[in-house]
Write a protein that holds these residues in place. Structure first.
Motif, mmCIF file in Angstrom:
data_model
loop_
_atom_site.group_PDB
_atom_site.id
_atom_site.type_symbol
_atom_site.label_atom_id
_atom_site.label_comp_id
_atom_site.label_asym_id
_atom_site.label_seq_id
_atom_site.Cartn_x
_atom_site.Cartn_y
_atom_site.Cartn_z
ATOM 1 N N ASN A 76 -13.820 2.734 12.261
ATOM 2 C CA ASN A 76 -13.480 4.165 12.198
ATOM 3 C C ASN A 76 -13.198 4.739 13.581
ATOM 4 O OD1 ASN A 76 -13.691 4.392 9.420
ATOM 5 N ND2 ASN A 76 -15.868 4.899 9.475
ATOM 6 N N ARG A 77 -13.814 4.135 14.611
ATOM 7 C CA ARG A 77 -13.675 4.664 15.963
ATOM 8 C C ARG A 77 -12.683 3.879 16.815
ATOM 9 N NH1 ARG A 77 -20.187 5.281 17.216
ATOM 10 N NH2 ARG A 77 -20.607 6.938 15.685
ATOM 11 N N ALA A 78 -12.275 2.712 16.356
ATOM 12 C CA ALA A 78 -11.446 1.830 17.177
ATOM 13 C C ALA A 78 -10.023 2.360 17.320
ATOM 14 C CB ALA A 78 -11.417 0.431 16.570
ATOM 15 N N GLU A 79 -9.356 1.881 18.339
ATOM 16 C CA GLU A 79 -7.974 2.291 18.633
ATOM 17 C C GLU A 79 -7.017 1.742 17.577
ATOM 18 O OE1 GLU A 79 -4.618 1.560 22.141
ATOM 19 O OE2 GLU A 79 -6.702 0.939 22.429
ATOM 20 N N PRO A 80 -6.124 2.573 17.064
ATOM 21 C CA PRO A 80 -5.156 2.097 16.066
ATOM 22 C C PRO A 80 -4.155 1.109 16.677
ATOM 23 C CG PRO A 80 -5.344 4.485 16.024
ATOM 24 C CD PRO A 80 -6.036 4.026 17.271
ATOM 25 N N ILE A 81 -3.813 0.074 15.937
ATOM 26 C CA ILE A 81 -2.771 -0.884 16.341
ATOM 27 C C ILE A 81 -1.982 -1.287 15.106
ATOM 28 C CG2 ILE A 81 -4.117 -1.798 18.292
ATOM 29 C CD1 ILE A 81 -4.617 -4.299 16.533
ATOM 30 N N TYR A 83 -5.460 -7.014 9.653
ATOM 31 C CA TYR A 83 -4.888 -6.062 8.688
ATOM 32 C C TYR A 83 -5.740 -4.803 8.592
ATOM 33 C CZ TYR A 83 -2.529 -10.404 7.662
ATOM 34 O OH TYR A 83 -1.834 -11.583 7.799
ATOM 35 N N THR A 84 -6.646 -4.615 9.578
ATOM 36 C CA THR A 84 -7.460 -3.397 9.584
ATOM 37 C C THR A 84 -6.691 -2.209 10.120
ATOM 38 O OG1 THR A 84 -8.329 -3.734 11.838
ATOM 39 C CG2 THR A 84 -9.528 -4.807 10.026
ATOM 40 N N GLY A 85 -5.643 -2.476 10.904
ATOM 41 C CA GLY A 85 -4.922 -1.401 11.566
ATOM 42 C C GLY A 85 -5.651 -0.873 12.782
ATOM 43 N N LYS A 86 -6.703 -1.568 13.199
ATOM 44 C CA LYS A 86 -7.502 -1.149 14.341
ATOM 45 C C LYS A 86 -7.712 -2.326 15.295
ATOM 46 C CE LYS A 86 -8.293 3.104 12.989
ATOM 47 N NZ LYS A 86 -9.646 3.608 12.753
ATOM 48 N N SER A 87 -7.875 -2.018 16.580
ATOM 49 C CA SER A 87 -8.177 -3.047 17.571
ATOM 50 C C SER A 87 -9.570 -3.621 17.289
ATOM 51 C CB SER A 87 -8.136 -2.445 18.979
ATOM 52 O OG SER A 87 -8.538 -3.387 19.937
#
Length: 318
Positions: A261-266, A196-200
């Motif tokens: 903060n830097r990860a790819e959005p998913i 549920y972070t919205g990030k990979s």
């Protein structure tokens, strides 16, 4: 005489690696998971290695399923010699963004699932006068994980549960309660996680080959002791939090938040929290360098230097 070994969560990752290790010892394996199709593949592979195996559909959050698992194991092997609590799930995300029903399911799986296993097998152990219960807990039992509140609650709870049960059974010399605390493993667990972070997301280095955990658990089964730390990183992290709890927590939170903060959005996903998934059911997740523990020394050295520097700074402020 071959032993009867029950392994929950045997369809992938650490559980699958553990099954292979005991198959090489030609034991009778009782493979448990919600994913019966993958279990059948594990069964075939274990039998090709010399073991004998059966598959039992088991959702460890259902005490009825676990009671049925214990009964099937006793019917299959005559006795239950070793029970390995291993099935677990992970949900990543800030506390308020993680649905409460997901937090509930994480704790029901990771904590109550192990309690169900112990409660189901102990009558067999007491009747036999012997048995080894092994809980695969992870370093998460000592190190709180920001953005994984439900996971941390379950793992800290497991450590207390196991210690309490061990003390209660102190007069049963033939029954052993053992805990394994591996560092981060190269398994598909992160791929299966609710996110549920919205990030990979990916596991923090260093990651270890699940075969190392499997070997350690096989050793525990043969020579029981209260606990074993698997991987030098697990020892470092355990004692870092024990000596510098606030500092270690701040560093952990900073590392994770910086990565997010830097990860790819998913897209946000529920993973395998409520249902099995059709992907990532091998032993390895492809995150690390399996079988090369020396490759991790640079991380351990860096961690020791960081903690030493932090400790000196704290001393100077006093």
């Amino acid at each position: 005489m071959y032993r009867t070994v029950v392994i929950t969560g045997a369809s992938s990752g650490a559980g699958r690696a553990i099954a292979y290790e005991f198959a090489l010892q030609k034991d009778n394996l009782v493979l448990a998971s919600r994913n019966i199709d993958e279990l059948e593949e594990v069964k075939a592979e274990c039998e090709s290695m010399g073991g004998t195996a059966i598959c039992v559909y088991t959702d460890v959050t259902s005490y009825g399923d676990v009671i049925n698992l214990a009964s099937a194991a006793a019917d299959f092997g005559g006795n239950i010699d070793i029970w390995i609590n291993n099935a677990g799930v992970l949900a990543a995300g800030s506390f308020e963004d993680t649905p409460v029903e997901v937090l509930d399911q994480v704790i029901r799986t990771n904590l109550m699932g192990y309690i169900h296993g112990a409660h189901a097998v102990l009558p067999y152990f007491k009747s036999q006068g012997r048995g080894v219960l092994i809980n695969n807990i992870s370093i998460g039992g000592f190190l709180p994980v920001p953005y994984g509140v439900g996971y941390s609650a379950s793992k800290f709870g497991l450590r207390g549960f196991s210690a309490s049960l061990r003390a209660e059974l102190v007069n049963f010399s033939g029954i052993h309660i053992c805990d394994a605390y591996p560092a981060f493993l190269d398994t598909p667990g992160i791929q299966h996680a609710a996110n549920y972070t919205g990030k990979s997301i990916r596991p923090a280095p260093p990651v270890y080959d699940p075969a190392r955990l499997a070997i350690a658990i096989a050793e525990l089964a043969a020579h029981p002791k209260s606990e074993v730390m698997v991987g030098s990183a697990s020892i470092l992290l355990r004692y870092a939090y024990a000596v510098f709890p606030a500092l270690t927590s701040r560093i952990t939170a900073k590392v994770i938040s910086t990565y997010l903060n830097r990860a790819e959005p998913i897209e946000k996903i529920d993973g395998n929290i409520f249902n099995t998934v059709k992907y990532g059911n091998a032993v390895h997740g492809g995150w690390g360098v399996p079988g090369k523990p020396k490759a991790h020394r640079k991380y351990i050295a860096a961690g020791l230097l960081m903690l030493s520097a932090a400790g000196l700074m704290l001393l100077r402020k006093k």
